[in-house]
Every structure is written in C-alpha cells, then in structure tokens.
Design an enzyme around this catalytic site. Structure first.
Site, mmCIF file in Angstrom:
data_model
loop_
_atom_site.group_PDB
_atom_site.id
_atom_site.type_symbol
_atom_site.label_atom_id
_atom_site.label_comp_id
_atom_site.label_asym_id
_atom_site.label_seq_id
_atom_site.Cartn_x
_atom_site.Cartn_y
_atom_site.Cartn_z
ATOM 1 N N GLY A 10 1.185 -0.915 0.595
ATOM 2 C CA GLY A 10 0.170 -0.381 0.312
ATOM 3 C C GLY A 10 0.829 1.456 -0.339
ATOM 4 O O GLY A 10 1.186 1.856 1.637
ATOM 5 N N ASN A 33 2.347 -2.239 -4.478
ATOM 6 C CA ASN A 33 1.575 -1.746 -4.575
ATOM 7 C C ASN A 33 -0.146 -2.492 -5.002
ATOM 8 O O ASN A 33 0.689 -3.161 -6.434
ATOM 9 C CB ASN A 33 1.361 -0.508 -4.623
ATOM 10 C CG ASN A 33 0.311 1.096 -4.894
ATOM 11 O OD1 ASN A 33 -0.148 0.501 -3.361
ATOM 12 N ND2 ASN A 33 -0.426 1.450 -5.858
ATOM 13 N N SER A 130 0.391 7.118 14.141
ATOM 14 C CA SER A 130 -0.198 8.633 14.293
ATOM 15 C C SER A 130 0.999 9.487 13.505
ATOM 16 O O SER A 130 2.311 9.329 14.162
ATOM 17 C CB SER A 130 -0.948 8.831 15.972
ATOM 18 O OG SER A 130 -0.701 10.468 15.314
ATOM 19 N N GLY A 132 0.380 11.308 10.491
ATOM 20 C CA GLY A 132 -0.071 12.228 9.291
ATOM 21 C C GLY A 132 1.092 11.589 8.218
ATOM 22 O O GLY A 132 1.923 10.363 8.957
ATOM 23 N N LYS A 184 -5.413 3.928 19.711
ATOM 24 C CA LYS A 184 -4.904 5.160 18.448
ATOM 25 C C LYS A 184 -6.579 6.191 17.970
ATOM 26 O O LYS A 184 -6.521 7.061 18.095
ATOM 27 C CB LYS A 184 -4.449 3.986 17.407
ATOM 28 C CG LYS A 184 -4.819 5.353 16.008
ATOM 29 C CD LYS A 184 -3.331 6.517 16.130
ATOM 30 C CE LYS A 184 -3.819 7.320 14.982
ATOM 31 N NZ LYS A 184 -4.337 7.322 13.693
ATOM 32 N N HIS A 187 -6.476 8.157 21.000
ATOM 33 C CA HIS A 187 -6.068 9.388 20.538
ATOM 34 C C HIS A 187 -6.125 10.333 19.333
ATOM 35 O O HIS A 187 -5.949 11.574 20.207
ATOM 36 C CB HIS A 187 -4.596 9.108 20.009
ATOM 37 C CG HIS A 187 -4.108 9.751 19.176
ATOM 38 N ND1 HIS A 187 -4.272 10.981 18.729
ATOM 39 C CD2 HIS A 187 -2.416 10.602 19.169
ATOM 40 C CE1 HIS A 187 -3.157 11.472 17.361
ATOM 41 N NE2 HIS A 187 -2.567 11.377 18.527
ATOM 42 N N ASN A 188 -7.620 9.796 18.748
ATOM 43 C CA ASN A 188 -7.768 10.841 17.902
ATOM 44 C C ASN A 188 -9.144 10.894 18.218
ATOM 45 O O ASN A 188 -9.257 12.723 18.112
ATOM 46 C CB ASN A 188 -8.220 9.307 16.697
ATOM 47 C CG ASN A 188 -7.628 9.763 15.391
ATOM 48 O OD1 ASN A 188 -6.222 9.397 16.098
ATOM 49 N ND2 ASN A 188 -7.388 8.918 14.681
ATOM 50 N N GLU A 191 -8.173 14.051 19.971
ATOM 51 C CA GLU A 191 -7.471 15.251 19.030
ATOM 52 C C GLU A 191 -8.179 15.867 18.504
ATOM 53 O O GLU A 191 -8.828 17.418 18.205
ATOM 54 C CB GLU A 191 -6.641 14.664 17.468
ATOM 55 C CG GLU A 191 -6.479 14.593 16.573
ATOM 56 C CD GLU A 191 -5.810 13.757 15.000
ATOM 57 O OE1 GLU A 191 -5.861 12.882 15.327
ATOM 58 O OE2 GLU A 191 -6.862 14.004 13.828
ATOM 59 N N LYS A 262 -12.736 11.037 9.651
ATOM 60 C CA LYS A 262 -13.185 9.265 8.835
ATOM 61 C C LYS A 262 -13.710 8.870 9.878
ATOM 62 O O LYS A 262 -13.357 7.142 9.696
ATOM 63 C CB LYS A 262 -11.716 9.432 8.410
ATOM 64 C CG LYS A 262 -11.200 9.508 7.266
ATOM 65 C CD LYS A 262 -9.724 8.796 6.856
ATOM 66 C CE LYS A 262 -9.253 9.979 5.677
ATOM 67 N NZ LYS A 262 -7.284 9.726 5.662
#
Ligand code: NDP
Length: 468
Positions: A10, A33, A130, A132, A184, A187-188, A191, A262
């Site tokens: 990916g 990919n 995390s 980005g 995670k 965390h988001n 955020e 998302k």
C-alpha cells in the site's frame, strides 16, 4: 540477492512515507502496491534510499523477497481492503510469518482478525500510527497491539522509525488483540477535542472580538510558548497567519466551515458509551463536526432565527482568560480520555501501560504537547487515578478553572458556541459534586419501572411509596 527485513503493501500517502522512513533507518524493505505503476513511480522517486528498497509487482515476488520469518505491513484503507489483503497474503506465507495492519482499523475488527490469526496459529499485529504524512516519513507515534512475541519480532524496526522524545522512542506495545488500535482511536478522539476547543477560542476571537486571522495567529503563537505548547496550537498559529495567493485574503477566511471526519472520533464516543465511561468533551467535539456538516440547515436557521448577537465588550475576555480556559478544558479532556482507556483496559483485560501511553504521545503524533510529559509523570505515580487528582493537575485546574467558567459564561451569554469547553466545565462541576441529583432519576425510575433504589441511611434495594 540478499533478502529484505520487512515488506509493505500500500504505497499511498502513509505507506510511501513509512517505507522511506524504514529504508532511511537502514532496513531493507520490499514494497508492493495494487496499482503497479505506483510502485515504479515510488521506486524511481526514492533517490539514494532506492538501494534498500525492492519494488515488487506481485504478492508472490514480495513474499519471496523477504527473509523468514517474514513481517509485512499493510497500509491500506481500513475495512474490506485489509481483509482482502490478508486473504490474498496468508496462502503465500509460512506459519511464522507476521502480518501487521498499520491502518486506522476499528479495534473491534482488529480483535476479530487477531482471534482468527490465533485460531490459525499465525501471528498478527494491529498497530496505530499517528503523525500524518510528515510523521510517517520522519517519526510517527506507534501504538502496538497483539501478541508480545509478534511485537518483539519487529519492535526494533518500529522503535527505530518512531519519533524520539529525549532519547525515548515513541513506539510501545500496548497489549493483546485490538489494544493498539483502541489506544489510537482514543488518541484521535482527544485530537478531535483539542482541535474543537482551539476552534471555539478562535470563534470567540473572530466573532466576539472582531479579531483578524493575523491577530488570532499572534495569540496562538504566544500561547504556544506556555503550558499550551503543542503541535495543534502551533499549526493553528500557522494556518491563521497564511495568506491565499489567489485572493490575497487570509486562507482561514476562505475555507468553507464544513469539517470532514473518517470515523475514529465517532468510534471513541461509541466505545465510551459501551463502557459507560464519561467523555463529554470528546462527545461534544464529534457532535460539533456533525453539526458543521449540515451547513445548509445552519444557514436556514440563521435566516429563520437571526444570527446570535455576539459582539463582546472590549474588556469582556482577555487573551489570558482564553489561554487559561483552553488549559482547563484540555486537562478535562485528557482526564476523560485516560479514564476511558482505564475502563477499556479493565473490560478487555489489556493491562494498558497508562504512563507509556502518555509517553508515546509526547512526540510524533498529532496531539503531541508539553503537557503530555507532565501527564506521563502523573500516571507513573498513579496509573489508575483520574488525572484531575494528580497534585500537579489539581493545582493547574484550581488556577485555570475560573477563566474557563468566565469564558464559557460570557460566550454562552452572547450566543458564541463553546460546546467542548462547556462540556469540560460541566464535567468539572459534576466531578466536584459529592451529592448529585441522580436521586431524582432513581425516584423516577422506580416510579415508572419499579427499578428500586438504594437509600442513604440503610442497605438494600427499596421502593418508594408510589402505589401500584
Ligand atoms: P491512501 O488513500 O493515500 O492510500 C491507500 C493505499 O491503499 C494505496 O496504495 C492503494 O492502492 C491501497 N489500496 C486501496 N484499496 C485497496 C485494496 N482494496 N486492496 C489493496 N490495496 C488497496 O491512504 P493513506 O495512506 O492515507 O491511509 C492508509 C491507512 O493509514 C488508512 O487506514 C488510514 O486511515 C491510515 N492513516 C492515515 C493517516 C493520514 O494522515 N493519511 C494517518 C494515520 C493513519 P492503489 O494505489 O492501487 O489505489
């Protein structure tokens, strides 16, 4: 030809950057990919790092190019794509070969995949990444979940590519199954709340005080030098200062007020409801994103009811008030987030390393901030305790809460929206109220449903004198 130490599938935004990061740290990596032209393009652009990258056009080539026991990272969209890749890969792999899902999976899907892997006797890890694109390239924060032996197989690579905080890698094994992806998600969720509270203070400055984007930028820059020092406050200053080349206006002023998501914030809220863990600041932040999405209805509301009379007196709120309010709101938000993690750890038998969670968030990830270092210290002293009661934070709360109350009261009086900040204030008030009003709720429940209630003066389940 020598074989690669790890593989990755990916080569989108995250996968490409993670692959370059892995190669840069000295590990040979094979990449694949779905769209093969992308693999070639990635390899051609890799510069000097290409010498440690093996581009593969088929999954068979990928598997053959990696040393055993193999480890292969999936960096594809969460959901069906992950299951499709696992289904395509497993028949090509040996019993000891490890698949690592590094996307933003819902932890419940990771639990299912981990259970399937257990049943098949093959290793599997779900890791939250995390930071980005930039973080993936130069050092993300990594939250691992799955069998400890599986983590140990690749731990040296994951810690090498992770962000570094004062010599400590921001990569940790959180526990079994979906624990890494759960951490995670929280965390988001945090955020979302950090971003929303910043946006609320921005709204007070813009709509209540008539501040230009440039003035807001100065406030964020100043606050970023104090207790609020964080990546999100820093970038809020930068985005406020930016000018649109085409129109000459502040970029912020030409961005449509409809925020995307998302789903990770929503998952956090859903899981908190399942666990009965109160996280009202994060809930308010997710609701605010949902409200932002229904712009045409908001416009209809403004036409119907008129815009709120927002203009504040010049001396109504100082920059210091706003800074202190953000500090208080932030502590409330993190207290809730860590409470949720504690509740999940108990429910799912994860034994989550609470101080380590604060430590891996200190660098590399989106919520990185100075305050997380103090949180790591507080959680080291009392891992299961609400952060509000850590002496360092109790003192900070006492100092900053009057400002939060003043800011929320002033904003609400003038029709300025501060849902996350006011949720933080309400949480504080609830948490310092030994005798709440839930006695009324219990009486009502017993009245209409004979649910019974406990008494303050004796043990047992009781009913009120309401008759049948
Ligand atoms: P991109 O959309 O940039 O890339 C997706 C990659 O997955 C592409 O290489 C694509 O291949 C491949 N892919 C898509 N569908 C399939 C499929 N069905 N089978 C096989 N391969 C497929 O995504 P990101 O890199 O942004 O995100 C990847 C993961 O990382 C996601 O889970 C995301 O939530 C998570 N994440 C993203 C962050 C970010 O800031 N972007 C931050 C943290 C996590 P192709 O070229 O053929 O389309």
């Amino acid at each position: 030809m020598s074989k690669s130490e790890i593989g990755l599938i990916g080569l989108g935004t995250m996968g490409a950057m993670l692959s370059l990061n892995i190669a840069e740290k000295g590990f040979a990596i094979s990449v694949f990919n779905r769209t093969t032209s992308r693999t070639k393009e990635f390899f051609d652009d890799a510069g000097d790092l290409a010498q440690r990258i093996t581009p593969c056009d088929t999954l068979e080539d990928l598997v053959a190019s990696i040393a055993e026991p193999r480890a292969i990272i999936l960096m594809v969209p969460a959901g069906d794509a992950v299951d499709q890749q696992i289904a395509a890969l497993r028949p090509l792999l040996g019993k000891d070969d490890l698949i690592i899902d590094a996307g933003n999976a819902n932890f419940r899907n990771t639990e299912t995949r981990a259970a399937q892997a257990e049943a098949d006797g093959v290793p599997f890890l779900g890791i939250g990444v995390s930071g980005g694109e930039e973080g993936a390239r130069h050092g993300p924060s990594i939250m691992g979940g799955g069998r400890k032996e599986a983590w140990d197989q690749v731990g040296h690579i994951l810690t090498a590519i992770a962000a570094d905080y004062d010599g400590t890698a921001c990569a940790t094994w959180m526990g079994q199954g979906g624990s890494g992806h759960f951490v995670k998600a929280v965390h988001n969720g945090i955020e979302y709340a950090d971003m929303q509270m910043i946006a609320e203070v921005y709204g007070i400055m813009r709509d209540g005080q008539g501040a230009t984007a440039a003035t807001c930028a100065q406030a964020f820059e100043t606050w970023n030098k104090g207790p609020l020092q964080s990546y999100l406050v820093e970038i809020s200053g930068k985005v406020s200062a930016a000018t649109d080349e085409e129109s000459g206006n502040a970029v912020l002023d030409i961005i449509l007020d409809r925020a995307g998501q998302k789903g990770t914030g929503r998952w956090t809220v859903i899981e908190a409801q399942h666990l009965g863990a109160p996280i009202p600041v994060i809930e308010a932040a997710v609701a605010a994103r949902n409200l932002s999405a229904i712009k045409s209805e908001r416009e209809r509301g403004e036409a119907t009811f008129g815009a709120a009379p927002v203009v504040l007196a010049d001396d109504a709120l100082s920059s210091d008030d706003l800074e202190q309010a953000l500090i208080a709101g932030k502590i409330m938000c993190y207290a809730q987030g860590f409470h949720l993690l504690n509740a999940a750890g108990t429910e799912f038998n994860w034994d989550l390393p609470m101080p380590e969670i604060a430590r891996v968030w200190r660098e590399g990830c989106i919520i990185r901030s100075t305050m997380l270092n103090d949180m790591a210290d507080a959680l080291t002293a009392a891992p299961q305790d609400n952060l509000m009661f850590a002496p360092f934070f109790s003192k900070m709360i006492e100092d900053s809460m009057p400002a939060l109350r003043k800011v929320v009261a002033t904003a609400i009086t003038h029709g300025l929206q501060v849902p996350a900040l006011s949720a933080g204030l309400a949480y504080y008030d609830a948490m310092r109220t030994g005798r709440s009003t839930a006695n009324m709720i219990q009486a009502q429940r017993d009245f209409f449903g004979a649910h019974s209630f406990e008494r303050t003066d004796k043990e047992g389940a009781h009913h009120g004198p309401w008759g049948s």
